[in-house]
Design a protein around this motif. Sequence first.
Motif, mmCIF file in Angstrom:
data_model
loop_
_atom_site.group_PDB
_atom_site.id
_atom_site.type_symbol
_atom_site.label_atom_id
_atom_site.label_comp_id
_atom_site.label_asym_id
_atom_site.label_seq_id
_atom_site.Cartn_x
_atom_site.Cartn_y
_atom_site.Cartn_z
ATOM 1 N N PHE A 1 -3.519 2.756 4.329
ATOM 2 C CA PHE A 1 -2.824 1.230 4.579
ATOM 3 C C PHE A 1 -4.106 0.454 4.032
ATOM 4 C CE2 PHE A 1 -0.460 3.469 7.593
ATOM 5 C CZ PHE A 1 1.001 3.122 7.501
ATOM 6 N N THR A 2 -4.981 0.789 3.310
ATOM 7 C CA THR A 2 -6.116 0.232 2.990
ATOM 8 C C THR A 2 -6.533 0.016 1.379
ATOM 9 O OG1 THR A 2 -7.795 1.643 3.712
ATOM 10 C CG2 THR A 2 -6.882 -0.011 5.332
ATOM 11 N N GLN A 3 -6.330 1.166 0.996
ATOM 12 C CA GLN A 3 -6.907 1.412 -0.401
ATOM 13 C C GLN A 3 -6.716 0.203 -1.556
ATOM 14 O OE1 GLN A 3 -6.266 5.361 -1.682
ATOM 15 N NE2 GLN A 3 -8.390 5.607 -2.416
ATOM 16 N N GLU A 4 -5.443 0.042 -1.496
ATOM 17 C CA GLU A 4 -4.912 -1.129 -2.579
ATOM 18 C C GLU A 4 -5.662 -2.320 -2.318
ATOM 19 O OE1 GLU A 4 -1.880 2.150 -2.720
ATOM 20 O OE2 GLU A 4 -3.131 1.005 -1.093
ATOM 21 N N LEU A 5 -5.630 -2.643 -0.926
ATOM 22 C CA LEU A 5 -6.405 -3.964 -0.613
ATOM 23 C C LEU A 5 -7.930 -3.814 -1.104
ATOM 24 C CD1 LEU A 5 -3.854 -3.972 1.191
ATOM 25 C CD2 LEU A 5 -5.109 -5.245 2.538
ATOM 26 N N GLU A 6 -8.554 -2.870 -0.875
ATOM 27 C CA GLU A 6 -9.992 -2.863 -1.399
ATOM 28 C C GLU A 6 -10.174 -2.756 -2.683
ATOM 29 O OE1 GLU A 6 -11.616 0.016 2.468
ATOM 30 O OE2 GLU A 6 -10.823 0.973 0.750
ATOM 31 N N SER A 7 -9.040 -2.357 -3.449
ATOM 32 C CA SER A 7 -9.084 -2.339 -4.827
ATOM 33 C C SER A 7 -9.339 -3.667 -5.408
ATOM 34 C CB SER A 7 -8.041 -1.611 -5.647
ATOM 35 O OG SER A 7 -8.402 -0.243 -5.336
ATOM 36 N N GLU A 8 -8.584 -4.612 -4.686
ATOM 37 C CA GLU A 8 -8.327 -6.126 -5.101
ATOM 38 C C GLU A 8 -9.665 -6.717 -4.916
ATOM 39 O OE1 GLU A 8 -5.462 -8.192 -6.341
ATOM 40 O OE2 GLU A 8 -4.575 -6.079 -6.941
ATOM 41 N N LEU A 9 -10.206 -6.416 -3.541
ATOM 42 C CA LEU A 9 -11.695 -6.950 -3.262
ATOM 43 C C LEU A 9 -12.540 -6.336 -4.585
ATOM 44 C CD1 LEU A 9 -11.886 -6.212 0.370
ATOM 45 C CD2 LEU A 9 -11.853 -8.495 -0.766
ATOM 46 N N LEU A 10 -12.796 -5.238 -4.942
ATOM 47 C CA LEU A 10 -13.752 -4.743 -5.768
ATOM 48 C C LEU A 10 -13.650 -5.447 -7.162
ATOM 49 C CD1 LEU A 10 -13.737 -0.861 -4.729
ATOM 50 C CD2 LEU A 10 -15.642 -2.598 -4.334
ATOM 51 N N ASN A 11 -12.265 -5.644 -7.415
ATOM 52 C CA ASN A 11 -11.995 -6.450 -8.739
ATOM 53 C C ASN A 11 -12.013 -7.562 -9.006
ATOM 54 O OD1 ASN A 11 -10.803 -3.780 -9.463
ATOM 55 N ND2 ASN A 11 -8.860 -4.411 -9.303
ATOM 56 N N GLY A 12 -12.476 -8.066 -7.806
ATOM 57 C CA GLY A 12 -12.657 -9.962 -7.555
ATOM 58 C C GLY A 12 -11.556 -10.622 -7.507
ATOM 59 N N ASP A 13 -10.407 -9.899 -7.359
ATOM 60 C CA ASP A 13 -9.459 -10.737 -7.231
ATOM 61 C C ASP A 13 -8.903 -11.583 -5.984
ATOM 62 O OD1 ASP A 13 -8.715 -9.814 -9.979
ATOM 63 O OD2 ASP A 13 -7.632 -8.222 -9.420
ATOM 64 N N VAL A 14 -9.557 -11.201 -5.069
ATOM 65 C CA VAL A 14 -9.475 -11.669 -3.777
ATOM 66 C C VAL A 14 -10.975 -11.587 -3.092
ATOM 67 C CG1 VAL A 14 -7.199 -11.009 -3.393
ATOM 68 C CG2 VAL A 14 -8.931 -9.541 -2.385
ATOM 69 N N HIS A 15 -11.063 -12.744 -2.169
ATOM 70 C CA HIS A 15 -12.288 -12.588 -1.394
ATOM 71 C C HIS A 15 -12.374 -12.027 -0.228
ATOM 72 C CE1 HIS A 15 -11.867 -16.598 -3.522
ATOM 73 N NE2 HIS A 15 -13.114 -16.400 -3.749
ATOM 74 N N CYS A 16 -11.323 -11.844 0.518
ATOM 75 C CA CYS A 16 -11.086 -11.024 1.868
ATOM 76 C C CYS A 16 -9.784 -10.164 2.148
ATOM 77 C CB CYS A 16 -11.096 -12.082 2.802
ATOM 78 S SG CYS A 16 -12.307 -13.247 3.055
ATOM 79 N N ALA A 17 -9.874 -9.171 3.061
ATOM 80 C CA ALA A 17 -8.779 -8.294 3.235
ATOM 81 C C ALA A 17 -8.756 -8.309 4.804
ATOM 82 C CB ALA A 17 -8.440 -7.177 2.619
ATOM 83 N N THR B 1 0.822 -1.266 0.084
ATOM 84 C CA THR B 1 0.089 -0.151 0.104
ATOM 85 C C THR B 1 0.721 1.109 0.085
ATOM 86 O OG1 THR B 1 0.015 0.207 2.499
ATOM 87 C CG2 THR B 1 -1.528 -1.311 1.516
ATOM 88 N N GLN B 2 0.179 2.476 -0.260
ATOM 89 C CA GLN B 2 0.970 3.658 -0.251
ATOM 90 C C GLN B 2 1.707 3.849 1.165
ATOM 91 O OE1 GLN B 2 1.590 4.889 -3.386
ATOM 92 N NE2 GLN B 2 1.241 6.945 -2.535
ATOM 93 N N GLY B 3 0.825 3.413 2.288
ATOM 94 C CA GLY B 3 1.451 3.626 3.289
ATOM 95 C C GLY B 3 2.804 2.836 3.900
#
Length: 306
Positions: free
Chosen positions: A59-75, A40-42
């Motif tokens: 510390f969260t934005q990039e993880l949320e993008s992965e969720l929204l893209n459907g690349d992961v199930h959880c963060a 993440t940026q942080g």
Amino acid sequence: MRLTFATRPSKLARWQTQWVINALQTVHPNLECEEKIITTQGDKILDKPLPEIGGKGLFTQELESELLNGDVHCAVHSLKDLPVENPAGLTVGCIPARAEVRDALISRASLRLALLPPNASVGTSSLRRAAQILSLRPDLRIQSLRGNVDTRLRKALNGQYDAIILAGAGLTRLGLDSHVTEWLSLDVMLPAPGQGALAIQCRADDEVTLTLLSKLEDQATRKAVTAERAFLQGLGGGCAVPVAAFAELNSHQPAVISLTGLVISEDGKKVVKVTDEGTEALELGMKLSQQAIAQGADEILATCNV
């Protein structure tokens, strides 16, 4: 069934994600899990104090993008780092039982806060911690402290700072709490909203994942942190502002939530502290934020450099 978890690369983030995976596999023995490490940026910007970088979701934005893209199930997040508003389509699917909520002081010379000499340097990346320290000890020097838990601890132990302040939960999770000089009481240092709790974020329409996560949910922790984060939200604050809150369920009346909130100026000279009880977490947090505003909290926050 396989779940993919997004996680930051730090040792603490990996530990927290692995803890969640282990807990899930205990209650769902046939569940397969894997990690996807996201920086993440942080994690990238380590040469500036956190308040200078600013912005929600550092510390969260990039993880949320992965969720929204459907690349992961959880963060898996430290709840205190998660903005109070979920992006559209995401939800906090589970909040497990809370760990240590207090902050800890670490001093190479084993000096407690009250015994640090005048002009001693105290390292922290948090305006909330810095302001509460200065409120008690205006004669101390606050210096920016960045890096993961291991790096921060090393800087304290090799004498770069006279003392540092860290969240106790991270130290206990990594087995580093033997280095703690002083556990700061909640009267001295009120924690960040959600401190010590984990948040497992997922897509709001992912019923399968939500059902799997539900086994780890701790209702008492959910109620407490919901009240704390509602207090923060009612003040319009993000994760970096000098706002603290702690809630707990009444041991004699489990339906009753006790909440204490704090807003403090960066120099520690102006403090608004409010306390109340209620049975509805969101309502209690919002109500207390309005009490704080009535006592001047909005004027304090308007002067913050975040």
